[in-house]
Design a protein around this motif. Sequence first.
Motif, mmCIF file in Angstrom:
data_model
loop_
_atom_site.group_PDB
_atom_site.id
_atom_site.type_symbol
_atom_site.label_atom_id
_atom_site.label_comp_id
_atom_site.label_asym_id
_atom_site.label_seq_id
_atom_site.Cartn_x
_atom_site.Cartn_y
_atom_site.Cartn_z
ATOM 1 N N ALA A 32 55.212 35.449 42.217
ATOM 2 C CA ALA A 32 53.917 35.948 42.694
ATOM 3 C C ALA A 32 52.893 36.108 41.583
ATOM 4 O O ALA A 32 51.717 36.351 41.867
ATOM 5 N N LYS A 33 53.312 35.966 40.333
ATOM 6 C CA LYS A 33 52.376 36.259 39.236
ATOM 7 C C LYS A 33 51.083 35.446 39.303
ATOM 8 O O LYS A 33 50.006 36.017 39.167
ATOM 9 N N PRO A 34 51.158 34.107 39.543
ATOM 10 C CA PRO A 34 49.899 33.345 39.589
ATOM 11 C C PRO A 34 48.976 33.776 40.732
ATOM 12 O O PRO A 34 47.758 33.622 40.637
ATOM 13 N N CYS A 35 49.543 34.322 41.785
ATOM 14 C CA CYS A 35 48.751 34.710 42.974
ATOM 15 C C CYS A 35 47.856 35.913 42.675
ATOM 16 O O CYS A 35 46.814 36.098 43.317
ATOM 17 N N THR A 36 48.270 36.730 41.714
ATOM 18 C CA THR A 36 47.544 37.983 41.482
ATOM 19 C C THR A 36 46.180 37.744 40.831
ATOM 20 O O THR A 36 45.335 38.629 40.837
ATOM 21 N N VAL A 37 45.967 36.534 40.301
ATOM 22 C CA VAL A 37 44.659 36.188 39.741
ATOM 23 C C VAL A 37 43.571 36.422 40.797
ATOM 24 O O VAL A 37 42.485 36.897 40.487
ATOM 25 N N CYS A 38 43.876 36.078 42.044
ATOM 26 C CA CYS A 38 42.903 36.260 43.133
ATOM 27 C C CYS A 38 43.203 37.495 43.988
ATOM 28 O O CYS A 38 42.295 38.226 44.360
ATOM 29 N N HIS A 39 44.472 37.655 44.358
ATOM 30 C CA HIS A 39 44.822 38.744 45.295
ATOM 31 C C HIS A 39 44.923 40.098 44.593
ATOM 32 O O HIS A 39 45.021 41.119 45.264
ATOM 33 N N GLY A 40 44.889 40.096 43.268
ATOM 34 C CA GLY A 40 44.923 41.347 42.517
ATOM 35 C C GLY A 40 46.340 41.779 42.188
ATOM 36 O O GLY A 40 47.269 41.464 42.937
ATOM 37 N N ALA A 41 46.487 42.495 41.102
ATOM 38 C CA ALA A 41 47.797 43.044 40.746
ATOM 39 C C ALA A 41 48.210 43.981 41.872
ATOM 40 O O ALA A 41 47.420 44.786 42.329
ATOM 41 N N GLY A 42 49.420 43.832 42.372
ATOM 42 C CA GLY A 42 49.862 44.667 43.485
ATOM 43 C C GLY A 42 49.389 44.144 44.834
ATOM 44 O O GLY A 42 49.657 44.749 45.862
ATOM 45 N N PHE A 43 48.649 43.031 44.861
ATOM 46 C CA PHE A 43 48.184 42.398 46.106
ATOM 47 C C PHE A 43 47.371 43.344 46.987
ATOM 48 O O PHE A 43 47.298 43.164 48.195
ATOM 49 N N ASP A 44 46.745 44.342 46.375
ATOM 50 C CA ASP A 44 45.968 45.303 47.160
ATOM 51 C C ASP A 44 44.541 45.434 46.655
ATOM 52 O O ASP A 44 43.769 46.238 47.162
ATOM 53 N N THR A 45 44.196 44.644 45.626
ATOM 54 C CA THR A 45 42.854 44.723 45.044
ATOM 55 C C THR A 45 42.318 43.308 44.818
ATOM 56 O O THR A 45 42.202 42.844 43.678
ATOM 57 N N PRO A 46 41.990 42.584 45.925
ATOM 58 C CA PRO A 46 41.501 41.205 45.771
ATOM 59 C C PRO A 46 40.200 41.171 44.962
ATOM 60 O O PRO A 46 39.438 42.143 44.979
ATOM 61 N N ILE A 47 39.977 40.036 44.266
ATOM 62 C CA ILE A 47 38.825 39.966 43.359
ATOM 63 C C ILE A 47 37.515 39.721 44.095
ATOM 64 O O ILE A 47 36.463 39.857 43.498
ATOM 65 N N SER A 48 37.577 39.319 45.382
ATOM 66 C CA SER A 48 36.322 39.196 46.140
ATOM 67 C C SER A 48 36.597 39.475 47.616
ATOM 68 O O SER A 48 37.756 39.476 48.062
ATOM 69 N N ALA A 49 35.515 39.674 48.378
ATOM 70 C CA ALA A 49 35.646 40.119 49.765
ATOM 71 C C ALA A 49 36.246 39.044 50.671
ATOM 72 O O ALA A 49 36.740 39.362 51.756
ATOM 73 N N ASP A 50 36.223 37.770 50.263
ATOM 74 C CA ASP A 50 36.773 36.724 51.132
ATOM 75 C C ASP A 50 38.261 36.471 50.858
ATOM 76 O O ASP A 50 38.848 35.558 51.418
ATOM 77 N N ILE A 51 38.854 37.285 50.014
ATOM 78 C CA ILE A 51 40.292 37.162 49.731
ATOM 79 C C ILE A 51 41.007 38.362 50.360
ATOM 80 O O ILE A 51 40.636 39.508 50.092
ATOM 81 N N PRO A 52 42.005 38.106 51.223
ATOM 82 C CA PRO A 52 42.624 39.218 51.958
ATOM 83 C C PRO A 52 43.560 40.083 51.116
ATOM 84 O O PRO A 52 44.185 39.614 50.174
ATOM 85 N N ARG A 53 43.631 41.367 51.495
ATOM 86 C CA ARG A 53 44.703 42.243 51.006
ATOM 87 C C ARG A 53 45.999 41.767 51.632
ATOM 88 O O ARG A 53 46.025 41.447 52.822
ATOM 89 N N LEU A 54 47.074 41.761 50.878
ATOM 90 C CA LEU A 54 48.360 41.301 51.415
ATOM 91 C C LEU A 54 49.463 42.350 51.306
ATOM 92 O O LEU A 54 50.453 42.282 52.041
ATOM 93 N N ALA A 55 49.339 43.313 50.401
ATOM 94 C CA ALA A 55 50.388 44.320 50.236
ATOM 95 C C ALA A 55 50.635 45.034 51.558
ATOM 96 O O ALA A 55 49.687 45.373 52.270
ATOM 97 N N ASP A 56 51.923 45.204 51.921
ATOM 98 C CA ASP A 56 52.334 45.928 53.120
ATOM 99 C C ASP A 56 52.113 45.139 54.411
ATOM 100 O O ASP A 56 52.281 45.669 55.498
ATOM 101 N N GLN A 57 51.702 43.877 54.295
ATOM 102 C CA GLN A 57 51.603 43.012 55.483
ATOM 103 C C GLN A 57 53.020 42.712 55.982
ATOM 104 O O GLN A 57 53.989 42.750 55.227
ATOM 105 N N TYR A 58 53.162 42.393 57.276
ATOM 106 C CA TYR A 58 54.483 42.032 57.799
ATOM 107 C C TYR A 58 55.040 40.826 57.054
ATOM 108 O O TYR A 58 54.329 39.853 56.804
ATOM 109 N N GLU A 59 56.328 40.887 56.758
ATOM 110 C CA GLU A 59 56.999 39.805 56.033
ATOM 111 C C GLU A 59 56.901 38.481 56.803
ATOM 112 O O GLU A 59 56.610 37.433 56.218
ATOM 113 N N ASP A 60 57.159 38.535 58.115
ATOM 114 C CA ASP A 60 57.145 37.275 58.876
ATOM 115 C C ASP A 60 55.730 36.703 58.989
ATOM 116 O O ASP A 60 55.546 35.483 59.020
#
Length: 113
Positions: free
Chosen positions: A30-58
Amino acid sequence: MKTALLIALLALASPFAQAGGNAEAGAQKAKPCTVCHGAGFDTPISADIPRLADQYEDYLARALTDYKSGARKNPVMDGQAAALSAQDIQDLAAYISGLPGKLKVIPLHRLVQ
Ligand code: HEC
């Protein structure tokens, strides 16, 4: 004994059964993904990038699988998902779904009444 067997069979039959991803492996992938989705996947770098932390696995696994297959199209994510294997997708989904986050999703008990 019979109860344990029944519970095991129900777990296998459940549409919410665990998909078999390895969260530790997912953390590395997941490390390369955090460039956009943010460290922890809860702080995206812009409004058009979704938060993903705590989303359903499926949901996460389905989204990545659909980008990869072309069933879902996005100029940014198509390229991100193209190189992922099916196992990579399961691992990433297991990791990201377990992170704490501010995303609001419908609680499972309201979906399965
Ligand atoms: C260059 C920026 C960027 C990178 C890097 C990136 N993403 Fe994304 N991601 C986006 C954008 C933008 C969207 C919204 C796309 C859309 O509208 O379909 C998105 C959407 C998603 C979605 C769908 C979310 C939803 O709510 O439907 C998932 C899942 C996802 N990304 C996972 C990942 C993973 C896993 C990685 C690393 C392998 C990754 N992303 C790397 C920008 C990025």
